[in-house]
Enzyme design. Structure first.
Site, PDB file in Angstrom:
ATOM      1  N   LYS A  36       0.816  -1.291  -0.193  1.00  0.00           N
ATOM      2  CA  LYS A  36      -0.062  -0.051  -0.011  1.00  0.00           C
ATOM      3  C   LYS A  36       0.853   1.450  -0.159  1.00  0.00           C
ATOM      4  O   LYS A  36       2.228   1.309   0.369  1.00  0.00           O
ATOM      5  CB  LYS A  36      -1.084  -0.087   1.174  1.00  0.00           C
ATOM      6  CG  LYS A  36      -0.276   0.163   2.683  1.00  0.00           C
ATOM      7  CD  LYS A  36      -1.027  -0.025   3.659  1.00  0.00           C
ATOM      8  CE  LYS A  36      -0.154  -0.083   5.208  1.00  0.00           C
ATOM      9  NZ  LYS A  36      -0.848  -0.559   6.228  1.00  0.00           N
ATOM     10  N   ARG A 132     -10.453   0.619  14.907  1.00  0.00           N
ATOM     11  CA  ARG A 132     -10.150   1.199  13.914  1.00  0.00           C
ATOM     12  C   ARG A 132     -11.043   1.032  12.480  1.00  0.00           C
ATOM     13  O   ARG A 132     -11.576   1.777  12.043  1.00  0.00           O
ATOM     14  CB  ARG A 132      -8.419   1.389  13.624  1.00  0.00           C
ATOM     15  CG  ARG A 132      -8.081   1.991  12.201  1.00  0.00           C
ATOM     16  CD  ARG A 132      -6.653   2.035  11.925  1.00  0.00           C
ATOM     17  NE  ARG A 132      -6.354   0.611  11.208  1.00  0.00           N
ATOM     18  CZ  ARG A 132      -4.936   0.547  10.706  1.00  0.00           C
ATOM     19  NH1 ARG A 132      -4.227   1.404  10.565  1.00  0.00           N
ATOM     20  NH2 ARG A 132      -5.134  -0.707  10.181  1.00  0.00           N
ATOM     21  N   TYR A 250      17.399  29.946   9.385  1.00  0.00           N
ATOM     22  CA  TYR A 250      16.125  30.585   9.562  1.00  0.00           C
ATOM     23  C   TYR A 250      16.068  31.072  11.082  1.00  0.00           C
ATOM     24  O   TYR A 250      16.125  29.768  11.967  1.00  0.00           O
ATOM     25  CB  TYR A 250      14.780  30.120   9.089  1.00  0.00           C
ATOM     26  CG  TYR A 250      14.709  30.354   7.660  1.00  0.00           C
ATOM     27  CD1 TYR A 250      14.786  31.674   7.189  1.00  0.00           C
ATOM     28  CD2 TYR A 250      14.438  29.265   6.726  1.00  0.00           C
ATOM     29  CE1 TYR A 250      14.603  31.797   5.863  1.00  0.00           C
ATOM     30  CE2 TYR A 250      14.390  29.364   5.563  1.00  0.00           C
ATOM     31  CZ  TYR A 250      14.263  30.716   4.914  1.00  0.00           C
ATOM     32  OH  TYR A 250      14.160  31.036   3.725  1.00  0.00           O
ATOM     33  N   MET A 298      13.135  24.758   3.401  1.00  0.00           N
ATOM     34  CA  MET A 298      12.432  23.953   2.240  1.00  0.00           C
ATOM     35  C   MET A 298      13.233  22.876   1.184  1.00  0.00           C
ATOM     36  O   MET A 298      12.886  21.854   1.006  1.00  0.00           O
ATOM     37  CB  MET A 298      11.504  24.812   1.363  1.00  0.00           C
ATOM     38  CG  MET A 298      10.665  24.157   0.480  1.00  0.00           C
ATOM     39  SD  MET A 298       9.686  25.496  -0.384  1.00  0.00           S
ATOM     40  CE  MET A 298       8.749  26.176   0.653  1.00  0.00           C
TER      41      MET A 298
HETATM   42  C1  LIG Z   1      -0.255  -1.688   6.686  1.00  0.00           C
HETATM   43  C2  LIG Z   1      -1.093  -2.893   7.389  1.00  0.00           C
HETATM   44  C3  LIG Z   1      -0.204  -4.119   7.335  1.00  0.00           C
HETATM   45  C4  LIG Z   1       1.249  -4.239   7.173  1.00  0.00           C
HETATM   46  O1  LIG Z   1       1.787  -3.710   8.621  1.00  0.00           O
HETATM   47  P1  LIG Z   1       3.290  -3.675   8.706  1.00  0.00           P
HETATM   48  O2  LIG Z   1       3.535  -3.027  10.229  1.00  0.00           O
HETATM   49  O3  LIG Z   1       3.939  -2.524   7.757  1.00  0.00           O
HETATM   50  O4  LIG Z   1       3.935  -4.881   8.411  1.00  0.00           O
HETATM   51  C5  LIG Z   1      -0.929  -5.172   7.757  1.00  0.00           C
HETATM   52  N1  LIG Z   1      -2.317  -5.147   7.781  1.00  0.00           N
HETATM   53  C6  LIG Z   1      -3.117  -4.150   8.018  1.00  0.00           C
HETATM   54  C7  LIG Z   1      -4.393  -4.048   8.080  1.00  0.00           C
HETATM   55  C8  LIG Z   1      -2.405  -3.104   7.493  1.00  0.00           C
HETATM   56  O5  LIG Z   1      -2.964  -1.872   7.798  1.00  0.00           O
END
Ligand SMILES: *Cc1c(COP(=O)(O)O)cnc(C)c1O
Length: 380
Positions: A36, A132, A250, A298
């Site tokens: 992802k 969640r 800065y 930046m």
């Molecule tokens: C992102 C995610 C993972 C992968 O988790 P990692 O800690 O990066 O291995 C697995 N399951 C779900 C539901 C996730 O959102």
């Protein structure tokens, strides 16, 4: 056009080695690749091809069906691609067109899938305490009585996978094991990278491995078992010396207590490197770890290179994380975690033809340019 740019080197062989490490620890469970957010900023297409073609990884997880469609193009038909966010009515066509498998997170999503895509395999996400995403235990009877629903995978997600001794882990495991029994024919999936290292009991049929593949330590209080994958370097474009009492950057937040040699590197918060590392972080340059002095701006970061050899020259590259300066240490100095540092840098690198894409990505295989069947024509 050749210009001096920050660069994100991504070693695909290291990703494959990390995949093998997890797969070997799993005692027969399948290791799925979580790609992802463009493989945590490293490029889902190249990462997907490396895992598919070199490691025979058969299952992948993305967050959006658009990500799934692009991954399907890259890795071909013979792998399963799961979409974490689940379907909406307007998006159903993308699932069938790209052979994507949804993760059903709510009774509404399950109802939609059962009605519009009857008997088509889907994964079911059960919330075992993270609160969640996913169905609560009390919603399971409604799911079981739904006609046309073909649950092929039942999954849940740990909320404390980075802390091996957290009591939530076993509590979630117990709840998951019990609910999963209601789906005897479905494959079970529970562990992410951290969970896979915490206990073999968490492996079930399929682990969902993300951050460990990318070389970030999934556990807070254990040494990192994964190989470094991503190296962020930025070229030095100016060298100069300052006297005691002179300020840098800065807000003049850094004032030299003695004479210092400084190097200005081409990297900034505009490239996704957090400003929070101002006066806290460091970069590895010419064999020395050099502190970031003054505020990160930046486009530019100033380093105190007093400890580096005199031979230091314009164009030398400072490493902001990677083989010599672990990403977890760099992230801690930014007040964040490796996940956020990687996706922040990589998110901007991805669109490098656009205005934001100043960090160039380069794919490697054991330190040499990666083969084109993995990196793609663009990736080198
Ligand atoms: C992102 C995610 C993972 C992968 O988790 P990692 O800690 O990066 O291995 C697995 N399951 C779900 C539901 C996730 O959102």
């Amino acid at each position: 056009m050749r210009t001096l740019n920050p660069r994100l080197d991504i070693d695909l062989a290291a990703i494959c080695a990390n995949y093998r490490l997890i797969a070997a620890a799993a005692r027969g469970a399948e290791a799925a690749g979580v790609v992802k957010c463009d493989a945590y900023g490293l490029g889902a297409e190249a990462v997907g091809r490396a895992l598919r073609r070199r490691e025979n990884c058969r299952s992948f997880f993305v967050a959006y069906c658009e990500e799934g469609a692009a991954l399907r193009q890259a890795i071909g038909p013979d792998a399963e691609i799961f979409v974490f966010n689940g379907p909406i009515e307007e998006g159903l066509l993308a699932y069938s067109a790209n052979a994507l498998t949804p993760v059903l997170n709510t009774v509404e999503q399950a109802g939609l899938w059962a009605r519009e895509m009857p008997d088509t395999p889907a994964a079911l996400h059960i919330d075992t305490g993270m609160n969640r995403l996913g169905l609560g235990p009390e919603e399971i009877p409604a799911i079981r009585s739904m006609r046309g629903l073909n649950i092929d995978v039942v999954m849940s997600h740990l909320s404390c996978a980075s802390d091996a001794s957290h009591p939530m882990n076993d509590r979630q495991h117990q709840i998951f094991s019990e609910i999963a029994r209601a789906f005897p024919r479905a494959r079970k999936s529970f562990a992410s990278s951290g969970g896979a290292l915490i206990s073999n009991e968490y492996a079930f049929d399929m682990m969902r491995i993300g951050v460990g593949l990318y070389g970030v330590n999934p556990l807070d209080a254990a040494p990192n078992r994964f190989a470094a994958v991503a190296t962020l370097t930025a070229p030095v474009i100016q060298l100069h010396a300052i006297r005691a009492g002179e300020a840098v950057g800065y807000g003049a937040t850094f004032v030299a207590e003695k004479e210092l040699r400084l190097a200005t590197a081409l990297l900034g918060y505009g490239d996704g490197y957090p400003r929070a590392a101002s006066n806290r972080g460091a970069a590895y340059l010419a064999g020395a770890l050099c502190p970031i002095v003054g505020r990160i701006s930046m486009d530019l970061i100033v380093l105190d290179v007093s400890a580096a050899p005199d031979s230091l020259a314009i164009g030398d590259r400072a490493e902001f994380f990677g083989l010599n300066h672990p990403i977890d240490a760099a992230a801690a100095a930014c007040g964040t975690i490796g996940y956020e540092l990687l996706t922040g840098i990589g998110g901007l690198a991805r669109d490098r033809k656009g205005l934001g894409g100043r960090v160039h990505r380069r794919y490697l295989w054991n330190g040499s340019p990666a083969p084109e069947d993995l990196a793609g024509a663009e990736g080198i």
